[in-house]
Design a protein around this motif. Structure first.
Motif, short mmCIF file in Angstrom:
data_model
loop_
_atom_site.label_atom_id
_atom_site.label_comp_id
_atom_site.label_asym_id
_atom_site.label_seq_id
_atom_site.Cartn_x
_atom_site.Cartn_y
_atom_site.Cartn_z
N ASP A 209 0.87 -1.18 0.00
CA ASP A 209 0.00 0.00 0.00
C ASP A 209 0.90 1.23 0.00
N THR A 210 1.18 1.76 -1.17
CA THR A 210 2.15 2.84 -1.32
C THR A 210 1.47 4.13 -1.77
N GLU A 211 2.20 5.22 -1.69
CA GLU A 211 1.67 6.51 -2.12
C GLU A 211 1.37 6.51 -3.62
N HIS A 212 2.24 5.89 -4.40
CA HIS A 212 2.04 5.89 -5.85
C HIS A 212 1.04 4.83 -6.29
N SER A 213 0.75 3.84 -5.43
CA SER A 213 -0.17 2.77 -5.80
C SER A 213 -0.88 2.23 -4.56
N PRO A 214 -1.83 3.02 -4.01
CA PRO A 214 -2.50 2.60 -2.77
C PRO A 214 -3.55 1.54 -3.00
N TRP A 215 -3.87 0.80 -1.96
CA TRP A 215 -5.00 -0.14 -1.99
C TRP A 215 -6.28 0.61 -1.64
N LEU A 216 -7.35 0.33 -2.36
CA LEU A 216 -8.66 0.92 -2.15
C LEU A 216 -9.60 -0.20 -1.73
N VAL A 217 -10.11 -0.12 -0.51
CA VAL A 217 -10.85 -1.23 0.09
C VAL A 217 -12.34 -0.92 0.12
N ALA A 218 -13.14 -1.86 -0.40
CA ALA A 218 -14.60 -1.69 -0.45
C ALA A 218 -15.27 -2.77 0.36
N ASN A 219 -16.20 -2.37 1.22
CA ASN A 219 -17.05 -3.32 1.94
C ASN A 219 -18.07 -3.87 0.94
N SER A 220 -18.03 -5.17 0.69
CA SER A 220 -18.92 -5.74 -0.32
C SER A 220 -19.98 -6.67 0.26
N ASN A 221 -20.30 -6.49 1.54
CA ASN A 221 -21.40 -7.28 2.10
C ASN A 221 -22.71 -6.99 1.36
N ASP A 222 -22.88 -5.76 0.91
CA ASP A 222 -23.99 -5.40 0.03
C ASP A 222 -23.40 -5.24 -1.37
N LYS A 223 -23.62 -6.25 -2.21
CA LYS A 223 -22.99 -6.26 -3.54
C LYS A 223 -23.37 -5.04 -4.37
N ARG A 224 -24.64 -4.66 -4.32
CA ARG A 224 -25.09 -3.54 -5.15
C ARG A 224 -24.38 -2.26 -4.77
N ARG A 225 -24.35 -1.96 -3.48
CA ARG A 225 -23.69 -0.75 -3.03
C ARG A 225 -22.19 -0.79 -3.35
N ALA A 226 -21.59 -1.97 -3.18
CA ALA A 226 -20.16 -2.08 -3.46
C ALA A 226 -19.86 -1.76 -4.92
N ARG A 227 -20.67 -2.30 -5.83
CA ARG A 227 -20.46 -2.03 -7.26
C ARG A 227 -20.57 -0.54 -7.55
N LEU A 228 -21.62 0.09 -7.03
CA LEU A 228 -21.81 1.52 -7.27
C LEU A 228 -20.68 2.34 -6.67
N ASN A 229 -20.27 1.98 -5.44
CA ASN A 229 -19.19 2.73 -4.78
C ASN A 229 -17.88 2.62 -5.55
N ILE A 230 -17.58 1.41 -6.03
CA ILE A 230 -16.31 1.21 -6.73
C ILE A 230 -16.30 1.94 -8.07
N ILE A 231 -17.39 1.82 -8.83
CA ILE A 231 -17.44 2.50 -10.13
C ILE A 231 -17.36 4.01 -9.94
N SER A 232 -18.08 4.52 -8.94
CA SER A 232 -18.04 5.96 -8.66
C SER A 232 -16.64 6.39 -8.24
N ASP A 233 -15.99 5.59 -7.41
CA ASP A 233 -14.64 5.92 -6.96
C ASP A 233 -13.67 5.91 -8.14
N LEU A 234 -13.81 4.90 -9.00
CA LEU A 234 -12.94 4.80 -10.18
C LEU A 234 -13.07 6.05 -11.06
N LEU A 235 -14.30 6.48 -11.30
CA LEU A 235 -14.53 7.65 -12.14
C LEU A 235 -13.91 8.90 -11.52
N SER A 236 -13.88 8.96 -10.19
CA SER A 236 -13.33 10.14 -9.52
C SER A 236 -11.81 10.19 -9.59
N ARG A 237 -11.17 9.07 -9.89
CA ARG A 237 -9.70 8.99 -9.87
C ARG A 237 -9.06 9.11 -11.25
#
Length: 273
Positions: A209-237
């Protein structure tokens, strides 16, 4: 494994209440429009994007990748899921077989499991030595720095699921004929080693987990929310803008010029639905 003091991986939050299917599809549709915009920007500007998906068995990596890619071109969004290495590949430098799959300009490459197999399943299931794991964890940050410095946007997502939810999902695979193919002998062996995987994950985070390549951790107990959160996060980066497109209008069809549909004696599929 060596223990270094450093901050925890970045966490992508998930709400506690579950989304209805309608709300999920509405929000996913909105995100898909943005993912298409991202695709056009990547193509137009020659951007290189590499996305790594890792996580526990049953955490929903496949469903997340499908949700991300179902409205884009497979020629731009390319999913890489490598099989077990051949004897020749086993004799190579470990990372060697992954490097040819990194993106060229105008591509988004998604790794469904990646070089981090060595830090997870290979370590836990005894497919490599402890020395090989230590060497990997020391060297991979250097390789990832080289990837990033070559102009690749590298995003690493870890999907985390609770013990109870993992059990529920794996049991569902046993009972559901549509999902039974997802339950492999390796999944069954891995299931009993929850804490071995936890220790492997913790060491992996600590070292990679580095500054140039950090790990991004998603709680996926709720699959639907996890998918939306990850796609939204990806778009923001990934900075992107709308690509101007010419207005599309359908041209007029040609006249039949005397053409008639022939009366073929073909086997017709009965209309049952």
């Amino acid at each position: 494994m060596a223990k270094n003091k450093k901050k925890a991986p970045k966490d992508i939050p998930a709400e506690s209440s579950r989304l209805s299917n309608k709300d999920y599809l509405d929000q996913l549709r909105t995100l898909h429009v943005e993912v298409v915009k991202l695709q056009e920007w990547v193509k137009a500007k020659g951007i290189k994007v590499c996305i790594v998906f890792e996580g526990r068995d049953g955490a929903g990596k496949g469903g997340t990748i499908k949700a991300l890619t179902e409205r884009v071109s497979p020629r731009v969004f390319r999913v890489v899921a490598l099989p077990a290495p051949t004897d020749r590949e086993k004799s190579q430098m470990y990372l060697q077989r992954y490097l040819p799959h990194l993106p060229a300009a105008g591509e988004v490459v998604i790794f469904d499991r990646s070089w981090y197999n060595r830090a997870g399943v290979e370590r836990v299931m005894g497919f490599c030595t402890r020395e090989q794991v230590v060497t990997f964890l020391k060297s991979v940050p250097l390789v990832e720095r080289a990837i990033v410095e070559s102009g690749v946007i590298l995003l690493k997502y870890w999907l985390e699921v609770s013990e109870e939810e993992q059990t529920r999902r794996l049991e569902a695979r046993i009972k559901d004929g549509r999902k039974v193919w997802k339950l492999t002998p390796m999944d069954l062996k891995s299931y009993s080693r929850w804490y071995d995987y936890s220790r492997a994950r913790d060491d992996m985070f600590m070292m990679t987990d580095t500054e140039h390549s950090p790990w991004l951790v998603a709680n996926s107990n709720d699959k639907r929310r996890a998918r939306l959160n990850i796609i939204s996060d990806l778009l923001s980066r990934i900075p992107y803008k709308d690509v101007m497109r010419e207005k599309v209008t359908l041209p007029k069809r040609q006249k039949p010029g005397g053409y008639r549909e022939p009366d073929y004696s073909l086997r017709r599929i009965p209309e049952k639905f």
